[in-house]
Design a protein around this motif. Structure first.
Motif, PDB file in Angstrom:
ATOM      1  N   SER A  88      34.082  29.343  31.464  1.00 33.47           N
ATOM      2  CA  SER A  88      35.085  29.829  32.512  1.00 33.47           C
ATOM      3  C   SER A  88      35.370  31.320  32.251  1.00 33.47           C
ATOM      4  N   TYR A  89      35.466  31.652  30.867  1.00 38.15           N
ATOM      5  CA  TYR A  89      35.989  33.064  30.751  1.00 38.15           C
ATOM      6  C   TYR A  89      35.257  33.903  29.815  1.00 38.15           C
TER       7      TYR A  89
ATOM      8  N   ALA B 237      56.672  43.112  39.145  1.00 34.65           N
ATOM      9  CA  ALA B 237      55.162  42.667  38.695  1.00 34.65           C
ATOM     10  C   ALA B 237      54.512  42.847  40.134  1.00 34.65           C
ATOM     11  N   PRO B 238      53.375  43.774  39.945  1.00 34.64           N
ATOM     12  CA  PRO B 238      52.784  44.209  40.908  1.00 34.64           C
ATOM     13  C   PRO B 238      51.674  43.079  41.464  1.00 34.64           C
ATOM     14  N   ARG B 239      51.346  43.064  42.549  1.00 35.84           N
ATOM     15  CA  ARG B 239      49.925  42.034  42.935  1.00 35.84           C
ATOM     16  C   ARG B 239      48.715  42.723  42.750  1.00 35.84           C
ATOM     17  N   PHE B 240      48.130  42.557  41.637  1.00 39.09           N
ATOM     18  CA  PHE B 240      46.662  43.016  41.500  1.00 39.09           C
ATOM     19  C   PHE B 240      45.512  42.309  42.104  1.00 39.09           C
ATOM     20  N   GLU B 241      44.682  42.864  42.867  1.00 38.03           N
ATOM     21  CA  GLU B 241      43.767  42.529  43.589  1.00 38.03           C
ATOM     22  C   GLU B 241      42.524  42.453  42.306  1.00 38.03           C
ATOM     23  N   VAL B 242      41.776  41.489  41.999  1.00 39.34           N
ATOM     24  CA  VAL B 242      40.783  41.835  41.030  1.00 39.34           C
ATOM     25  C   VAL B 242      39.587  42.240  41.780  1.00 39.34           C
ATOM     26  N   ASP B 243      39.054  43.429  41.295  1.00 35.34           N
ATOM     27  CA  ASP B 243      37.864  44.189  41.902  1.00 35.34           C
ATOM     28  C   ASP B 243      36.754  42.960  42.013  1.00 35.34           C
ATOM     29  N   PRO B 244      36.002  42.853  43.257  1.00 31.35           N
ATOM     30  CA  PRO B 244      34.860  42.075  43.045  1.00 31.35           C
ATOM     31  C   PRO B 244      33.729  42.477  42.035  1.00 31.35           C
ATOM     32  N   SER B 245      33.478  43.594  41.480  1.00 32.81           N
ATOM     33  CA  SER B 245      32.589  43.955  40.515  1.00 32.81           C
ATOM     34  C   SER B 245      32.967  43.238  39.244  1.00 32.81           C
ATOM     35  N   VAL B 246      34.156  43.015  38.862  1.00 35.05           N
ATOM     36  CA  VAL B 246      34.818  42.515  37.947  1.00 35.05           C
ATOM     37  C   VAL B 246      34.515  40.963  37.832  1.00 35.05           C
ATOM     38  N   LEU B 247      34.636  40.404  38.821  1.00 35.88           N
ATOM     39  CA  LEU B 247      34.386  38.868  39.317  1.00 35.88           C
ATOM     40  C   LEU B 247      32.983  38.690  39.074  1.00 35.88           C
ATOM     41  N   SER B 248      32.183  39.551  39.556  1.00 34.79           N
ATOM     42  CA  SER B 248      30.782  39.191  39.723  1.00 34.79           C
ATOM     43  C   SER B 248      30.012  39.341  38.351  1.00 34.79           C
ATOM     44  N   GLY B 249      30.885  40.068  37.323  1.00 30.51           N
ATOM     45  CA  GLY B 249      30.106  40.221  36.042  1.00 30.51           C
ATOM     46  C   GLY B 249      29.675  41.617  36.134  1.00 30.51           C
ATOM     47  N   GLU B 250      29.423  42.373  37.056  1.00 31.62           N
ATOM     48  CA  GLU B 250      28.671  43.696  37.142  1.00 31.62           C
ATOM     49  C   GLU B 250      29.456  44.668  36.081  1.00 31.62           C
ATOM     50  N   THR B 251      30.620  44.367  35.497  1.00 26.15           N
ATOM     51  CA  THR B 251      31.305  45.340  34.794  1.00 26.15           C
ATOM     52  C   THR B 251      31.296  44.853  33.098  1.00 26.15           C
TER      53      THR B 251
ATOM     54  N   LEU C 201      43.449  38.395  36.594  1.00 22.44           N
ATOM     55  CA  LEU C 201      42.092  37.888  36.504  1.00 22.44           C
ATOM     56  C   LEU C 201      41.890  36.348  35.979  1.00 22.44           C
ATOM     57  N   LEU C 202      42.672  36.136  34.921  1.00 25.31           N
ATOM     58  CA  LEU C 202      42.586  34.723  34.458  1.00 25.31           C
ATOM     59  C   LEU C 202      42.843  33.609  35.364  1.00 25.31           C
ATOM     60  N   ASP C 203      43.794  33.925  36.029  1.00 20.82           N
ATOM     61  CA  ASP C 203      44.366  32.959  37.342  1.00 20.82           C
ATOM     62  C   ASP C 203      43.079  32.670  38.067  1.00 20.82           C
ATOM     63  N   GLN C 204      42.081  33.658  38.425  1.00 21.69           N
ATOM     64  CA  GLN C 204      41.131  33.195  39.298  1.00 21.69           C
ATOM     65  C   GLN C 204      39.926  32.512  38.615  1.00 21.69           C
ATOM     66  N   ILE C 205      39.685  33.024  37.237  1.00 22.01           N
ATOM     67  CA  ILE C 205      38.616  32.291  36.669  1.00 22.01           C
ATOM     68  C   ILE C 205      38.738  31.058  35.869  1.00 22.01           C
ATOM     69  N   LEU C 206      39.933  30.725  35.329  1.00 25.14           N
ATOM     70  CA  LEU C 206      40.215  29.771  34.500  1.00 25.14           C
ATOM     71  C   LEU C 206      40.479  28.324  35.562  1.00 25.14           C
ATOM     72  N   PRO C 207      39.917  27.252  34.946  1.00 24.70           N
ATOM     73  CA  PRO C 207      40.159  26.035  35.591  1.00 24.70           C
ATOM     74  C   PRO C 207      41.589  25.684  35.769  1.00 24.70           C
ATOM     75  N   LYS C 208      42.310  25.345  36.872  1.00 20.40           N
ATOM     76  CA  LYS C 208      43.526  25.157  36.918  1.00 20.40           C
ATOM     77  C   LYS C 208      44.021  24.077  36.107  1.00 20.40           C
ATOM     78  N   ASP C 209      43.138  23.137  36.029  1.00 19.86           N
ATOM     79  CA  ASP C 209      43.403  21.756  35.310  1.00 19.86           C
ATOM     80  C   ASP C 209      43.382  21.572  33.811  1.00 19.86           C
ATOM     81  N   ASN C 210      42.847  22.953  33.347  1.00 16.02           N
ATOM     82  CA  ASN C 210      42.393  22.943  31.912  1.00 16.02           C
ATOM     83  C   ASN C 210      42.227  24.251  31.441  1.00 16.02           C
TER      84      ASN C 210
END
Length: 509
Positions: free
Chosen positions: A272-273, A180-194, A236-245
């Motif tokens: 959140s997603y 399993a590689p360690r993927f770095e989510v591109d900032p343009s994805v996180l910002s919503g530009e894509t 991606l989901l690990d970064q954007i989804l609330p960890k407690d819900n």
């Protein structure tokens, strides 16, 4: 109910060279897959039966085939590679394992949920055994990487017949072992530009209205394929989804999936997603298309290694993802450094035409390559630049004095491309010159169909390099639908409200 594995004729007479009905190298290549199948199924409690050809010296079958697997001879023994696996041997003297044997009554006593059939030959004893099992209403699975034949065309016909006429299910045991590689989510994805703008607007409206329901989104495919991109989706989901819900279920990277099968289920506050639907669908769509095309080539090659050479056909920003997907699809290597890093391997390549042309001849370029490259880099010479391929193969092998590991044939279409006859001649001339250890690597315009051509012609190819067939693969459409809101089943018209059952999904978050 335990399942049953029927291992057909994995005997020394068919799997060891020198015997009159040796099934060839393609049959030898299924041995590790059969071992893996047995390990998996025995661990699950499945019962194993070994069907074993055992003939009398004057058997009527010898009017059609040379005498083989006579009872009491070494040919009739199970191959040593499988001897340690538990199971019951059932002798047979006809194509079907049901004819004149106790197999039928043993299956009736066990009442298996399904019968898994593997072994040789696909178009003879495997086919007849599967036919009789289906005629007795057993659910039958055939792992395509656990069956083989001396006749590649008949092998493919038998698989198609067993699936489309007899109703058996074709499966696969081997799954590409990719860390399993360690993927770095591109900032343009996180910002919503894509993202598609309408998703951004939907989330904005919900925020202004103060509405943020706990929504369950399901993702399914438009056609069957091989899943790839899920590791990146998880990142991606690990970064954007609330960890407690949050609750995320999915198939695994490298799993096969059927048309309309749910491969991903997300339950979390919609805001959140909601804006990332474009991103996670795109990750799955493109990578699964590439991986599926790679798997087609790998299956066509019947165990001969396939290496991804398609990075040059894509924008460089996605070349690494492409090669990673090809490896997930079963390619044993890839040419780009970025793809190899994601796949946890070393990039694979030979010598480009440019180096040979710049240095003036193939021998000089190969010797320079040997001089300057680390010792762990394979010494494989490209031999179609200036001279006849078989001739240049021998010349380079002589110059390398035993250090040459292989030659690559990449004859351009203007000269007719690489043909089976060219491969055979190259092999023959290398052998006559004393270079039997030098392998032959074929590339240039290869597709699954073209690979099957080399297999059918029994061309002695040791590895294939495939580019645009994989890189140009059509993406697999994935669709995301909300199926539940705040615990209540819901769906748009044409879809079934509520959670779609899929026992194959595993919780990942």
């Amino acid at each position: 109910m335990p399942d049953v594995v029927i291992v057909v004729d994995m005997l020394r007479g068919f799997l060891e060279q020198g015997n009159p009905l040796y099934c060839g190298d393609s049959a030898r290549r299924i041995i590790p897959h059969v071992q893996r199948l047995l390990e998996q199924e025995i661990a699950r409690g499945s019962k194993v039966f070994y069907l074993a050809d055992r003939h009398d010296p004057d058997d009527a079958e010898f009017k059609m085939f040379p005498p083989h697997c006579v009872a009491g001879t070494a040919e009739a023994e199970l191959i040593p590679e499988l001897a340690s696996y538990p199971g019951e041997t059932i002798p047979k003297n006809r194509y079907s394992g049901f004819f004149g044997t106790p197999l039928e009554e043993k299956l009736e006593a066990l009442r298996p949920g399904k019968v898994i059939v593997c072994g040789v030959c696909t178009n003879i004893c495997v086919l007849h055994t599967v036919s009789d099992a289906r005629n007795r209403n057993y659910e039958v699975e055939i792992p395509v990487d656990c069956v083989a034949s001396f006749d590649p065309a008949a092998h493919r016909f038998a698989l198609e017949h067993m699936e489309k006429v007899l109703g058996a299910k074709l499966t696969r045991v081997a799954k590409a072992e990719v860390a399993a590689p360690r993927f770095e989510v591109d900032p343009s994805v996180l910002s919503g530009e894509t993202a598609d703008i309408y998703f951004l607007r939907a989330v904005e409206i919900l925020k202004r209205e103060g509405i943020n329901p706990l929504a369950t989104m399901e993702v399914f495919s438009s056609r069957a394929g091989l899943l790839c991109g899920m590791h990146e989706v998880h990142a991606l989901l690990d970064q954007i989804l609330p960890k407690d819900n949050r609750e995320v279920w999915s198939l695994s990277e490298g799993d096969t999936f059927e048309e309309k099968e749910v491969v991903l289920r997300i339950t979390a506050p919609y805001q959140s997603y909601g804006a990332y639907e474009t991103a996670y669908l795109g990750m799955l769509s493109q990578c699964s298309g590439w991986a599926t095309a790679a798997r087609e080539c790998v299956e066509a090659a019947q165990g001969i290694p396939v290496i991804s050479f398609g990075a040059r056909h894509l924008h460089p920003t996605v070349a690494g993802l492409f090669d990673y997907a090809a490896v997930v699809g079963g390619c044993t290597g890839c040419s780009s450094v970025a793809g190899a890093r994601l796949a946890g391997m070393t990039a694979t390549g030979t010598i480009p035409h440019a180096l040979i042309i710049a240095m003036g001849d193939t021998v000089s370029a190969t010797l320079a390559f040997d001089k300057h490259m680390p010792s762990d880099v394979p010494r494989i010479a490209l031999v179609d630049t200036f001279k006849d391929e078989p001739e240049e193969s021998v010349i380079v092998a002589q110059a390398m004095q035993g250090r040459l590991q292989g030659v690559r044939l990449d004859t351009p279409s203007e000269r007719g491309g690489v043909t089976a006859d060219l491969v055979k001649e190259t092999r023959a001339r290398l052998d006559l010159a004393g270079f039997k250890e030098v392998k032959i690597f074929v590339s240039g315009g290869l597709s699954a169909e073209r690979i099957r051509y080399f297999i059918d012609q029994r061309a002695p190819v040791d590895a294939f390099g495939v580019g645009s067939y994989i890189s140009g693969a059509k993406p697999i459409d994935f669709t995301a639908d909300i199926h539940q809101v705040d615990g209540q089943p819901v769906a748009k018209r044409g879809r079934i409200p509520g959670i779609t059952p899929n026992a194959r999904l595993k919780r990942v978050m």
